[in-house]
Design a protein around this motif. Structure first.
Motif, PDB file in Angstrom:
ATOM      1  N   SER A  21       0.833  -1.211   0.000  1.00 24.79           N
ATOM      2  CA  SER A  21       0.000   0.000   0.000  1.00 24.79           C
ATOM      3  C   SER A  21       0.863   1.255   0.000  1.00 24.79           C
ATOM      4  O   SER A  21       0.645   2.182  -0.787  1.00 24.79           O
ATOM      5  CB  SER A  21      -0.921   0.026   1.221  1.00 24.79           C
ATOM      6  N   GLU A  54      -9.853  -1.773   8.447  1.00 25.83           N
ATOM      7  CA  GLU A  54     -10.436  -1.964   7.125  1.00 25.83           C
ATOM      8  C   GLU A  54     -10.538  -3.450   6.763  1.00 25.83           C
ATOM      9  O   GLU A  54     -11.538  -3.872   6.170  1.00 25.83           O
ATOM     10  CB  GLU A  54      -9.606  -1.219   6.078  1.00 25.83           C
ATOM     11  N   SER A  60     -15.765  -5.134   3.127  1.00 30.31           N
ATOM     12  CA  SER A  60     -14.537  -4.718   2.456  1.00 30.31           C
ATOM     13  C   SER A  60     -13.658  -5.942   2.251  1.00 30.31           C
ATOM     14  O   SER A  60     -13.517  -6.774   3.152  1.00 30.31           O
ATOM     15  CB  SER A  60     -13.767  -3.692   3.286  1.00 30.31           C
ATOM     16  N   PHE A  62      -9.822  -7.181   0.503  1.00 29.48           N
ATOM     17  CA  PHE A  62      -8.531  -6.855  -0.099  1.00 29.48           C
ATOM     18  C   PHE A  62      -8.025  -8.096  -0.832  1.00 29.48           C
ATOM     19  O   PHE A  62      -8.108  -9.216  -0.313  1.00 29.48           O
ATOM     20  CB  PHE A  62      -7.508  -6.483   0.976  1.00 29.48           C
ATOM     21  N   TYR A  74      -2.230  -4.790  -5.512  1.00 29.11           N
ATOM     22  CA  TYR A  74      -3.364  -5.132  -4.655  1.00 29.11           C
ATOM     23  C   TYR A  74      -4.561  -4.291  -5.047  1.00 29.11           C
ATOM     24  O   TYR A  74      -4.443  -3.308  -5.774  1.00 29.11           O
ATOM     25  CB  TYR A  74      -3.022  -4.926  -3.175  1.00 29.11           C
ATOM     26  N   LYS A  76      -8.660  -3.071  -3.341  1.00 31.83           N
ATOM     27  CA  LYS A  76      -9.648  -3.122  -2.275  1.00 31.83           C
ATOM     28  C   LYS A  76     -11.005  -3.019  -2.925  1.00 31.83           C
ATOM     29  O   LYS A  76     -11.245  -2.181  -3.786  1.00 31.83           O
ATOM     30  CB  LYS A  76      -9.449  -1.959  -1.304  1.00 31.83           C
ATOM     31  N   ASN A  78     -15.006  -2.597  -1.995  1.00 31.36           N
ATOM     32  CA  ASN A  78     -16.041  -2.268  -1.002  1.00 31.36           C
ATOM     33  C   ASN A  78     -17.397  -2.529  -1.628  1.00 31.36           C
ATOM     34  O   ASN A  78     -17.653  -2.110  -2.751  1.00 31.36           O
ATOM     35  CB  ASN A  78     -15.963  -0.796  -0.602  1.00 31.36           C
TER      36      ASN A  78
END
Length: 84
Positions: A21, A54, A60, A62, A74, A76, A78
């Motif tokens: 990240s 998160e 959510s 990942f 990566y 994410k 939602n």
């Protein structure tokens, strides 16, 4: 031969998630921000505490892409109430 995998990240992957990240955010936005602004953003948005929160959010998800067991990206996702 190269092996590419997509894995869903869990709490046990938190250190790897934090590293990828920070790396990708710095590469994408580093030239457009001051060092102090970048450091402050990274500390608040990519801390272990924030990422753990998160990861534990029910809607959510990942995912990481690995190449020969090295994280190369990566995303994410939602859904539902987790969308902001």
């Amino acid at each position: 031969m190269a092996t590419i995998n997509i894995i869903q990240l869990e709490a046990k992957h938190i250190a790897k998630l934090q590293a990828i990240s920070i790396e990708t955010f710095q590469e994408t936005f580093g030239l457009h921000n001051t060092h102090d602004d970048m450091a402050q953003y990274l500390a608040s948005h990519f801390s272990i505490q924030q990422l753990s929160k998160e990861l534990s959010t029910i809607e959510s998800f990942f995912y990481a892409v690995t190449l020969n067991n090295h994280y190369i990206g990566y995303m994410k996702l939602n859904i539902g109430a987790a969308q902001t």
